[in-house]
Design a protein around this motif. Sequence first.
Motif, PDB file in Angstrom:
ATOM      1  N   PHE A  11      -7.337  20.562 100.411  1.00  0.00           N
ATOM      2  CA  PHE A  11      -6.208  21.121  99.658  1.00  0.00           C
ATOM      3  C   PHE A  11      -5.539  20.059  98.788  1.00  0.00           C
ATOM      4  CE2 PHE A  11      -5.529  24.550 103.151  1.00  0.00           C
ATOM      5  CZ  PHE A  11      -6.430  25.391 102.524  1.00  0.00           C
ATOM      6  N   ARG A  12      -5.562  18.812  99.269  1.00  0.00           N
ATOM      7  CA  ARG A  12      -4.913  17.727  98.521  1.00  0.00           C
ATOM      8  C   ARG A  12      -5.615  17.438  97.198  1.00  0.00           C
ATOM      9  NH1 ARG A  12      -4.971  12.967 102.271  1.00  0.00           N
ATOM     10  NH2 ARG A  12      -4.308  11.790 100.460  1.00  0.00           N
ATOM     11  N   THR A  13      -6.882  17.823  97.101  1.00  0.00           N
ATOM     12  CA  THR A  13      -7.617  17.598  95.846  1.00  0.00           C
ATOM     13  C   THR A  13      -7.374  18.732  94.848  1.00  0.00           C
ATOM     14  OG1 THR A  13      -9.602  18.732  96.620  1.00  0.00           O
ATOM     15  CG2 THR A  13      -9.438  16.365  97.093  1.00  0.00           C
ATOM     16  N   MET A  14      -6.663  19.752  95.293  1.00  0.00           N
ATOM     17  CA  MET A  14      -6.394  20.903  94.422  1.00  0.00           C
ATOM     18  C   MET A  14      -4.939  20.895  93.961  1.00  0.00           C
ATOM     19  SD  MET A  14      -8.182  23.827  96.736  1.00  0.00           S
ATOM     20  CE  MET A  14      -9.760  23.555  97.525  1.00  0.00           C
ATOM     21  N   ALA A  15      -4.692  21.615  92.891  1.00  0.00           N
ATOM     22  CA  ALA A  15      -3.316  21.702  92.365  1.00  0.00           C
ATOM     23  C   ALA A  15      -2.540  22.760  93.147  1.00  0.00           C
ATOM     24  CB  ALA A  15      -3.354  22.048  90.886  1.00  0.00           C
ATOM     25  N   ILE A  16      -2.246  22.405  94.392  1.00  0.00           N
ATOM     26  CA  ILE A  16      -1.539  23.332  95.288  1.00  0.00           C
ATOM     27  C   ILE A  16      -0.210  22.706  95.694  1.00  0.00           C
ATOM     28  CG2 ILE A  16      -1.576  24.379  97.608  1.00  0.00           C
ATOM     29  CD1 ILE A  16      -4.605  24.597  97.329  1.00  0.00           C
ATOM     30  N   ALA A  17       0.824  23.522  95.695  1.00  0.00           N
ATOM     31  CA  ALA A  17       2.131  23.042  96.159  1.00  0.00           C
ATOM     32  C   ALA A  17       2.012  22.681  97.634  1.00  0.00           C
ATOM     33  CB  ALA A  17       3.177  24.125  95.976  1.00  0.00           C
ATOM     34  N   ARG A  18       2.426  21.471  97.973  1.00  0.00           N
ATOM     35  CA  ARG A  18       2.284  20.976  99.344  1.00  0.00           C
ATOM     36  C   ARG A  18       2.929  21.903 100.373  1.00  0.00           C
ATOM     37  NH1 ARG A  18       3.022  14.505 100.120  1.00  0.00           N
ATOM     38  NH2 ARG A  18       0.940  13.992  99.445  1.00  0.00           N
ATOM     39  N   SER A  19       4.129  22.340 100.064  1.00  0.00           N
ATOM     40  CA  SER A  19       4.882  23.166 101.015  1.00  0.00           C
ATOM     41  C   SER A  19       4.215  24.514 101.278  1.00  0.00           C
ATOM     42  CB  SER A  19       6.295  23.397 100.498  1.00  0.00           C
ATOM     43  OG  SER A  19       6.241  24.073  99.254  1.00  0.00           O
ATOM     44  N   ALA A  20       3.374  24.958 100.323  1.00  0.00           N
ATOM     45  CA  ALA A  20       2.745  26.280 100.433  1.00  0.00           C
ATOM     46  C   ALA A  20       1.864  26.406 101.670  1.00  0.00           C
ATOM     47  CB  ALA A  20       1.921  26.569  99.189  1.00  0.00           C
ATOM     48  N   VAL A  21       1.221  25.311 102.057  1.00  0.00           N
ATOM     49  CA  VAL A  21       0.321  25.335 103.223  1.00  0.00           C
ATOM     50  C   VAL A  21       1.102  25.738 104.470  1.00  0.00           C
ATOM     51  CG1 VAL A  21      -1.286  23.993 104.637  1.00  0.00           C
ATOM     52  CG2 VAL A  21      -1.145  23.558 102.182  1.00  0.00           C
ATOM     53  N   LEU A  22       2.244  25.088 104.675  1.00  0.00           N
ATOM     54  CA  LEU A  22       3.062  25.385 105.855  1.00  0.00           C
ATOM     55  C   LEU A  22       3.755  26.737 105.728  1.00  0.00           C
ATOM     56  CD1 LEU A  22       4.706  21.945 106.736  1.00  0.00           C
ATOM     57  CD2 LEU A  22       2.520  22.867 107.478  1.00  0.00           C
ATOM     58  N   THR A  23       4.229  27.042 104.522  1.00  0.00           N
ATOM     59  CA  THR A  23       4.910  28.326 104.302  1.00  0.00           C
ATOM     60  C   THR A  23       3.971  29.487 104.616  1.00  0.00           C
ATOM     61  OG1 THR A  23       6.173  27.250 102.555  1.00  0.00           O
ATOM     62  CG2 THR A  23       6.308  29.641 102.652  1.00  0.00           C
ATOM     63  N   GLY A  24       2.711  29.348 104.220  1.00  0.00           N
ATOM     64  CA  GLY A  24       1.699  30.371 104.521  1.00  0.00           C
ATOM     65  C   GLY A  24       1.565  30.599 106.011  1.00  0.00           C
ATOM     66  N   HIS A  25       1.522  29.494 106.764  1.00  0.00           N
ATOM     67  CA  HIS A  25       1.436  29.576 108.229  1.00  0.00           C
ATOM     68  C   HIS A  25       2.659  30.296 108.808  1.00  0.00           C
ATOM     69  CE1 HIS A  25      -2.092  27.516 109.670  1.00  0.00           C
ATOM     70  NE2 HIS A  25      -1.913  26.527 108.814  1.00  0.00           N
ATOM     71  N   VAL A  26       3.834  29.919 108.302  1.00  0.00           N
ATOM     72  CA  VAL A  26       5.089  30.452 108.843  1.00  0.00           C
ATOM     73  C   VAL A  26       5.210  31.949 108.589  1.00  0.00           C
ATOM     74  CG1 VAL A  26       7.613  30.381 108.630  1.00  0.00           C
ATOM     75  CG2 VAL A  26       6.324  28.263 108.819  1.00  0.00           C
ATOM     76  N   ILE A  27       4.967  32.368 107.347  1.00  0.00           N
ATOM     77  CA  ILE A  27       5.114  33.798 107.022  1.00  0.00           C
ATOM     78  C   ILE A  27       4.026  34.616 107.727  1.00  0.00           C
ATOM     79  CG2 ILE A  27       5.282  35.530 105.180  1.00  0.00           C
ATOM     80  CD1 ILE A  27       6.259  33.166 103.358  1.00  0.00           C
ATOM     81  N   GLY A  28       2.817  34.063 107.785  1.00  0.00           N
ATOM     82  CA  GLY A  28       1.721  34.731 108.503  1.00  0.00           C
ATOM     83  C   GLY A  28       2.068  34.931 109.964  1.00  0.00           C
TER      84      GLY A  28
END
Lengths: 271, 242
Positions: A109-126
């Motif tokens: 994910f770090r090699t992609m243009a992804i907002a860092r916080s999105a990874v954790l936010t996805g986990h939380v909302i899921g």
Amino acid sequence: MTATLTLPTPSKSYVLADSVTMLRRSIRRIIRYPSMTLLLVGMPVVFLLLFVYVFGGTLGAGIGGASGGRAEYVNYVAPGIILMTVASSAQGTAISVAMDMTAGIIARFRTMAIARSAVLTGHVIGSLLQTMFSIVLVIGVAVAVGFRPNAGPLEWLAAFGILAFITLALTWLSVAMGLVSKSVETASNTPMILMLLPFVGSAFVPTDSLPTALRWFAEYQPFTPVTETLRGLLLGGPIGNNAVIAVAWCVALTLVGYFWAMSLFNRRASH
Amino acid sequence: MTRRSLKHTLRSPDTMVMTIALPIMILLMFVYIFGGAFDVGGEYIDYVVPGIILLCAGFGAGTAAVSVSTDMTNGIIDRFRTMAISRSSVLTGHVVESVVRNLLTTSIVIVVAVALGFRPTADPLKWLAALAVIAVFVLALSWISVALGLLARNPEAAQGFTFFLMFIPYVSSAFVPTDTMPTWLRSFAEHQPVTPVIETLRGLLMGTEIGNSAMLAVIWCDAIGLAGYLSASLIFKRKTAH
């Protein structure tokens, strides 16, 4: 000579879009591994059946005097079991986060243009959605064994609101616990404290039946006001200042969990 | 083989700690958290300790399944087959070690219970009889555990198989009198193996009425032990034949 990759700082709309993508990923994982949801629902259901059918007669008599019995005890214990479902789900979140951190997907994910916080936010909302679904299942089982809430639509809405809030708080805490764990095994054991807290509260027995030192702890820990608020909303009992204390605890735990998780994630994702 | 199994236990103290810690945690929880709300017509700690002792035994015996499964999957049995070793001694070693370890952990749990306020009224002879009951119960459970460990594909599965050994004491007279349970559950609780063992233990340690519980306890333990021994021997023979 080493080339450094500098990614543009994502705008707010990108953060939202990335979070939705990560949420979709979390939901896919939940659907692909239904055993985890069953396990999260299974434990509270086993405790519900155990406390209602095995201990219910004795505890009902102990709590309600001569009038108390299994029927009264089901109504008393169900809100506590619902909260236990939330705590149980937190364990699942910690495991998922630890799996991501140890499996190397974060490096991708770090090699992609992804907002860092999105990874954790996805986990939380899921996890929030999974927990709410689990809660509905547990309430269904509770009703089947004799739980009779007398809440109106507004009270039900408020009850689900407080449940969503405590779920959010515990999920952020468990995300941090998953990040701090060195392995998936450790991550499955760390949130055990969250599973134990409902026991040392008013979930299963009134706090005034506890020894003094334990009663003091039980009355001032976060699960007790949430349990009492839930009990008041679903069964029409007095709530008093429990709702305010419950919301205050939820806000505090969410903030602690969020900032702890973010600082851990930034530290671990940066090297 | 017993010495080998004991060495394994001493080298993994975390298993020993868990075997002791879990029953103590359950004891603390039931005495301090639920004890005040339970109405059993006397001091709740005196009522619950015999049940906790058996819970401890069940949990401890369950670890034998994991040990046996580990032996079966890591190839050590193939090595033993090349040596002049009696086949049955491999399993017997695990069982004897389980009994020794469980008697030790049970003693620690009893000491903790006494520190918390458990006041048994038994004389030395009754204590001896109580220890004999615990030993026979552990022996029976250990053989069943060994059989389950042999059936399991891996140690994780073996741990799952023995979960019911931990759960059965809850649906008995261990924590609450059976007459407080619904009719359908009461009939199961009164006729399952753990209840007569608990009632015998309670009678020996606290001087309550034993009735025919002692005889039923011995019959159950013998039946379970024999079933475990025969099935374990049969499975082991089949698994090591080729």
